[in-house]
Write an enzyme that holds these catalytic residues in place. Structure first.
Site, mmCIF file in Angstrom:
data_model
loop_
_atom_site.group_PDB
_atom_site.id
_atom_site.type_symbol
_atom_site.label_atom_id
_atom_site.label_comp_id
_atom_site.label_asym_id
_atom_site.label_seq_id
_atom_site.Cartn_x
_atom_site.Cartn_y
_atom_site.Cartn_z
ATOM 1 N N ASP A 52 0.688 -1.163 0.187
ATOM 2 C CA ASP A 52 -0.128 0.011 -0.036
ATOM 3 C C ASP A 52 0.922 1.225 0.085
ATOM 4 O OD1 ASP A 52 -2.297 -1.572 0.142
ATOM 5 O OD2 ASP A 52 -2.348 -1.417 2.342
ATOM 6 N N TYR A 110 6.382 -10.135 6.689
ATOM 7 C CA TYR A 110 6.304 -8.800 6.889
ATOM 8 C C TYR A 110 7.229 -8.468 8.148
ATOM 9 C CZ TYR A 110 3.338 -7.794 3.043
ATOM 10 O OH TYR A 110 2.748 -7.356 1.813
#
Length: 252
Positions: A52, A110
């Protein structure tokens, strides 16, 4: 025609995200421009994990097809000449034609970085989440254990998710402290839209004392509502690693 794979590092602070959009700068559009300049072809790239706006990557995996034959070092140096300073191709490798950066992936990892100090960081303001209230990582770690394994993570996705299935399998989730930094390390087969940031925000609610440890379990069972969970800002999130089956060998 050959298929090549790239390992790409970027600071996502100044970009609308991975995916190209009209009138705004994206990681995808910058890469396609640079690759097209080097190859004198119109290049289309595919990534392993669409990040994003404001999210960073230490090793995004990207593939593309080209007719140009040149050395791996020539590709790396040539493409980097046409990229801005906050995007860098770390390595290039040939790969089997059956490979797809997104659909061949078996897991994504992540890391989320929180600067946990009463005084915010000026230097790292776009690369961490500056959070002033003390975080109890022991409580956060206990809460994180409820999320391990395969579950329906509907409550941890944000509106705009295009995924048909909301079941995901979290293989690894650790919360550690290094001085003023709290790091949340998570690996799963895949993630829903903003799932990592919603999980981080929820764990922070536990860590600061706003919610009990068992609140995470309540969230997980609440498929239809959010129970007032919060979304962590994009600035602290990094795509660290994407894993593939062993028969796809990359020459890094």
């Amino acid at each position: 025609m050959q298929k090549l794979v790239l390992g790409v590092e970027y600071d996502g602070s100044m970009y609308c995200g991975w995916q190209k959009q009209k009138c705004v700068s994206s990681i995808q559009s910058c890469l396609e421009y640079a690759l097209s300049k080097v190859s004198s072809e119109s290049i289309l790239v595919f990534c392993g994990g669409r990040t994003d706006s404001g999210v960073h990557a230490l090793e995004q995996i990207v593939h593309f097809e080209t007719q140009l034959k040149c050395s791996r070092s020539a590709w790396t140096l040539g493409v980097n000449c046409h990229l801005p300073n906050d995007i860098c191709v770390r390595w290039v490798s040939e790969v089997d034609n059956s490979f797809h950066a997104r659909f061949s992936a078996i897991s994504r990892r992540y890391c989320y970085f929180i600067y946990n100090n009463r005084i915010r960081s000026a230097v790292f303001c776009k690369r961490v989440w500056s959070y002033s209230r003390f975080l109890d990582v022991n409580k956060m770690s206990k809460a994180a254990q409820y999320l391990l394994g395969e579950n329906d993570f509907s409550v941890f996705r944000s509106s705009g998710s295009q995924s048909c299935s909301t079941n995901r399998n979290i293989y690894h989730l650790r919360v550690i402290r290094q001085g003023h930094y709290v790091v949340i390390d998570i690996r799963a087969n895949a993630f829903l839209y903003r799932m990592v940031r919603n999980i981080v925000g929820s764990l922070v609610e536990v860590g600061c004392g706003n919610k009990p440890v068992t609140w995470i379990l309540e969230l997980l069972k609440n498929y239809r509502g959010s129970l007032n969970r919060i979304t962590a800002p994009a600035s602290g999130l990094y795509l660290v690693e994407i894993k593939y089956p062993r028969y796809y060998l990359f020459q890094k």
